[in-house]
Motif scaffolding. Structure first.
Motif, PDB file in Angstrom:
ATOM      1  N   GLY A  44       0.795  -1.230   0.000  1.00 57.75           N
ATOM      2  CA  GLY A  44       0.000   0.000   0.000  1.00 57.75           C
ATOM      3  C   GLY A  44       0.824   1.275   0.000  1.00 57.75           C
ATOM      4  N   LYS A  45       2.149   1.134  -0.058  1.00 60.17           N
ATOM      5  CA  LYS A  45       2.988   2.339  -0.054  1.00 60.17           C
ATOM      6  C   LYS A  45       3.753   2.461  -1.361  1.00 60.17           C
ATOM      7  N   ARG A  46       3.923   3.708  -1.800  1.00 58.89           N
ATOM      8  CA  ARG A  46       4.655   3.949  -3.025  1.00 58.89           C
ATOM      9  C   ARG A  46       6.160   3.827  -2.757  1.00 58.89           C
ATOM     10  N   ILE A  47       6.842   3.090  -3.632  1.00 62.25           N
ATOM     11  CA  ILE A  47       8.304   3.006  -3.532  1.00 62.25           C
ATOM     12  C   ILE A  47       8.911   3.315  -4.902  1.00 62.25           C
ATOM     13  N   PHE A  48      10.172   3.697  -4.898  1.00 66.28           N
ATOM     14  CA  PHE A  48      10.896   3.935  -6.141  1.00 66.28           C
ATOM     15  C   PHE A  48      12.089   2.999  -6.191  1.00 66.28           C
ATOM     16  N   THR A  49      12.282   2.372  -7.366  1.00 70.69           N
ATOM     17  CA  THR A  49      13.419   1.472  -7.538  1.00 70.69           C
ATOM     18  C   THR A  49      14.412   2.142  -8.485  1.00 70.69           C
ATOM     19  N   GLY A  50      15.644   2.222  -8.060  1.00 68.74           N
ATOM     20  CA  GLY A  50      16.665   2.839  -8.892  1.00 68.74           C
ATOM     21  C   GLY A  50      17.680   1.812  -9.339  1.00 68.74           C
ATOM     22  N   PHE A  51      17.992   1.819 -10.648  1.00 65.00           N
ATOM     23  CA  PHE A  51      19.056   0.967 -11.186  1.00 65.00           C
ATOM     24  C   PHE A  51      20.188   1.868 -11.645  1.00 65.00           C
ATOM     25  N   VAL A  52      21.384   1.503 -11.224  1.00 64.84           N
ATOM     26  CA  VAL A  52      22.540   2.360 -11.467  1.00 64.84           C
ATOM     27  C   VAL A  52      23.608   1.600 -12.235  1.00 64.84           C
ATOM     28  N   ARG A  53      24.070   2.199 -13.337  1.00 62.17           N
ATOM     29  CA  ARG A  53      25.182   1.601 -14.087  1.00 62.17           C
ATOM     30  C   ARG A  53      26.361   2.554 -14.008  1.00 62.17           C
ATOM     31  N   ASP A  54      27.481   2.005 -13.585  1.00 59.72           N
ATOM     32  CA  ASP A  54      28.714   2.795 -13.454  1.00 59.72           C
ATOM     33  C   ASP A  54      29.272   3.079 -14.847  1.00 59.72           C
ATOM     34  N   LEU A  55      29.434   4.355 -15.177  1.00 57.12           N
ATOM     35  CA  LEU A  55      29.938   4.720 -16.511  1.00 57.12           C
ATOM     36  C   LEU A  55      31.407   5.093 -16.482  1.00 57.12           C
ATOM     37  N   THR A  56      32.084   4.886 -15.358  1.00 57.14           N
ATOM     38  CA  THR A  56      33.478   5.314 -15.218  1.00 57.14           C
ATOM     39  C   THR A  56      34.358   4.823 -16.358  1.00 57.14           C
ATOM     40  N   SER A  57      34.311   3.509 -16.645  1.00 58.49           N
ATOM     41  CA  SER A  57      35.252   2.992 -17.642  1.00 58.49           C
ATOM     42  C   SER A  57      34.856   3.439 -19.035  1.00 58.49           C
ATOM     43  N   ARG A  58      33.529   3.564 -19.295  1.00 56.77           N
ATOM     44  CA  ARG A  58      33.110   4.030 -20.608  1.00 56.77           C
ATOM     45  C   ARG A  58      33.604   5.454 -20.847  1.00 56.77           C
ATOM     46  N   HIS A  59      33.461   6.298 -19.816  1.00 53.77           N
ATOM     47  CA  HIS A  59      33.915   7.681 -19.958  1.00 53.77           C
ATOM     48  C   HIS A  59      35.422   7.754 -20.146  1.00 53.77           C
ATOM     49  N   LYS A  60      36.151   6.861 -19.464  1.00 52.66           N
ATOM     50  CA  LYS A  60      37.611   6.848 -19.580  1.00 52.66           C
ATOM     51  C   LYS A  60      38.015   6.491 -21.011  1.00 52.66           C
ATOM     52  N   ILE A  61      37.338   5.493 -21.589  1.00 50.92           N
ATOM     53  CA  ILE A  61      37.654   5.071 -22.960  1.00 50.92           C
ATOM     54  C   ILE A  61      37.327   6.197 -23.947  1.00 50.92           C
ATOM     55  N   GLU A  62      36.167   6.858 -23.736  1.00 53.64           N
ATOM     56  CA  GLU A  62      35.795   7.964 -24.630  1.00 53.64           C
ATOM     57  C   GLU A  62      36.819   9.093 -24.566  1.00 53.64           C
ATOM     58  N   GLU A  63      37.312   9.346 -23.363  1.00 55.75           N
ATOM     59  CA  GLU A  63      38.321  10.392 -23.163  1.00 55.75           C
ATOM     60  C   GLU A  63      39.616  10.029 -23.900  1.00 55.75           C
ATOM     61  N   GLU A  64      40.031   8.759 -23.790  1.00 52.77           N
ATOM     62  CA  GLU A  64      41.251   8.312 -24.471  1.00 52.77           C
ATOM     63  C   GLU A  64      41.102   8.400 -25.978  1.00 52.77           C
ATOM     64  N   LEU A  65      39.883   8.066 -26.466  1.00 52.82           N
ATOM     65  CA  LEU A  65      39.619   8.164 -27.907  1.00 52.82           C
ATOM     66  C   LEU A  65      39.739   9.601 -28.373  1.00 52.82           C
ATOM     67  N   ARG A  66      39.149  10.511 -27.583  1.00 51.13           N
ATOM     68  CA  ARG A  66      39.206  11.939 -27.932  1.00 51.13           C
ATOM     69  C   ARG A  66      40.654  12.411 -28.022  1.00 51.13           C
ATOM     70  N   GLN A  67      41.463  11.988 -27.036  1.00 46.45           N
ATOM     71  CA  GLN A  67      42.846  12.462 -26.998  1.00 46.45           C
ATOM     72  C   GLN A  67      43.703  11.869 -28.107  1.00 46.45           C
ATOM     73  N   SER A  68      43.294  10.704 -28.640  1.00 45.36           N
ATOM     74  CA  SER A  68      44.102  10.062 -29.673  1.00 45.36           C
ATOM     75  C   SER A  68      43.755  10.598 -31.057  1.00 45.36           C
ATOM     76  N   GLN A  69      42.721  11.470 -31.121  1.00 46.18           N
ATOM     77  CA  GLN A  69      42.301  11.973 -32.439  1.00 46.18           C
ATOM     78  C   GLN A  69      43.059  13.223 -32.855  1.00 46.18           C
TER      79      GLN A  69
END
Ligand code: HEM
Length: 131
Positions: free
Chosen positions: A106-131
């Protein structure tokens, strides 16, 4: 039996899952969430989910919840968003947040799903720097 089943799910889902009540207080915190944020369930249980994010969202999050509860306007539910999380050691990291809504006992709840983007951002940063 049912609780043991739910607990085994919380222990094995690879994505971090956080459940909060209408006031933003943490009602469950999966094993992956413990690893990602560096807090144990005992550290966060019954505390405001805002402890898991940096300013200015930390001070504003109660307002986000009450804005939603009074207007029904969704800004994350159903869309998802890339936001910043903050670990126990104070480090801030990029994360993809999806939020769902449900009614439990009978009570409202919120479910949160979290995905860590740390490594994706690191790879994108490395790609940017290699261009
Ligand atoms: C709304 C940030 C975690 C539940 C929001 C908004 C932001 C935000 C920016 C929308 C504000 C707006 O545009 O008006 C964050 C950050 C988090 C976090 C930085 C990092 C830990 C969570 C978690 C849950 C949650 C784990 C649920 C378990 C909600 C709800 C709303 C909301 C229910 C209002 C509904 C909506 O806007 O669709 N949050 N949040 N948040 N958040 Fe969070």
């Amino acid at each position: 039996e049912r609780e043991a089943h739910l607990r085994s799910i919380l222990a094995t889902v690879p994505e971090s899952m956080i459940v909060i009540d209408e006031s933003g207080l943490v009602a469950s915190f999966s094993t992956a969430a413990e690893k990602l944020f560096g807090y144990s369930v005992d550290d966060v249980y019954g505390k405001n989910v805002s402890m898991l994010m940096p300013s200015p969202d930390r001070e504003a999050h109660d307002g986000y919840l009450s804005h939603y509860l009074t207007t029904g306007e969704r800004r994350i539910i159903g869309y998802g968003r890339v936001v910043s999380g903050q670990r126990k050691d104070g480090t801030v990291f990029p994360m993809e947040l999806s939020v769902g809504e449900a009614v439990a006992n009978g009570k409202r709840i919120f479910t949160g799903f979290v995905r860590d983007l740390t490594s994706r951002h690191k790879i994108e940063e490395e790609l940017r720097q290699s261009q």
